[in-house]
Scaffold this motif. Structure first.
Motif, short mmCIF file in Angstrom:
data_model
loop_
_atom_site.label_atom_id
_atom_site.label_comp_id
_atom_site.label_asym_id
_atom_site.label_seq_id
_atom_site.Cartn_x
_atom_site.Cartn_y
_atom_site.Cartn_z
N GLY A 47 -7.23 8.60 5.75
CA GLY A 47 -6.73 7.31 5.31
C GLY A 47 -5.48 7.39 4.46
N THR A 82 -7.86 0.40 5.12
CA THR A 82 -9.30 0.18 5.31
C THR A 82 -9.58 -1.14 6.00
OG1 THR A 82 -9.81 1.49 3.34
CG2 THR A 82 -11.52 -0.02 4.13
N ASN A 122 -11.27 -1.33 9.65
CA ASN A 122 -12.54 -2.04 9.87
C ASN A 122 -12.44 -2.99 11.06
OD1 ASN A 122 -13.91 -0.79 7.79
ND2 ASN A 122 -13.46 -2.36 6.29
#
Length: 201
Positions: free
Chosen positions: A32, A47, A51
């Motif tokens: 990430g 994130t 998702n």
């Protein structure tokens, strides 16, 4: 693949940042922080987009201590392309029905999934109402690999990602024709055989 799911798939991809993420991940897994630096966005934004991509099956992620690595699920891309071609072929030959959810049905499905699953994707409880239960089973079955033969233990581990009562859910998969079993080996049935929640009262 339902038309509504195809639409959702392409809605998620209709974002420049997510397209860039997919292109970066096409070269291999990446963590990430590196994605954040290469895209010039915050890790929280990474994130958020990850998702969204994971919700439609485009990403895999794994944790190594405190670091989360993302990788591209190329099979999902291939299935989406194949599904579109299949719908086009059906329209040309007029064979079979194109599985279309109305806007009201899609809203109902989204509400049920939102109410019964946590943000982490865990099933809070198995719905008692048949229609809602089949919605949840459909959501789970769509995440299984087509053509893959699952040993019972392997299927149990898959189900435990959602709920600890793997025996009940495994049995429901069979009862509602999402899967068939032979000698403790399980495989997805064609979607045409699945119990359709939208046809239940």
């Amino acid at each position: 693949m339902q038309l509504s799911r195809l639409v959702q798939f392409h809605k998620v991809l209709a974002d420049p940042t997510r397209i860039r993420m997919v292109l970066i991940l096409a070269k291999g897994p990446i963590h990430g922080q590196e994605l954040s630096e290469r895209l010039n966005i915050s890790t929280s934004t990474v994130t958020h987009h990850a998702n969204k991509l994971r919700e439609v099956g485009l990403l895999h992620q794994r944790r190594d201590k405190n670091t989360i690595y993302f990788s591209l699920n190329e099979k999902s891309l291939q299935q989406s392309s194949s599904a579109i071609l299949k719908l086009i072929d059906q329209a040309r030959t007029e064979k079979g029905e194109v599985d279309v959810l109305t806007e009201e049905q899609q809203k109902m499905r989204n509400n049920v999934i939102s109410n019964f699953l946590t943000k982490e994707g865990r099933l809070k409880q198995i719905p008692s109402q048949l229609k809602k239960k089949v919605m949840v089973l459909t959501y789970m079955a769509e995440k299984l690999e087509k053509g893959k033969k699952y040993q019972e233990k392997e299927l149990n581990e898959f189900i435990k990602q959602f709920h600890e009562d793997f025996a009940t859910i495994r049995r429901e998969f069979i009862m509602h024709q999402f899967m068939y079993r032979e000698d403790s080996v399980y495989e997805l049935n064609p979607e045409e055989l699945w119990t359709k929640w939208e046809k239940l009262s």
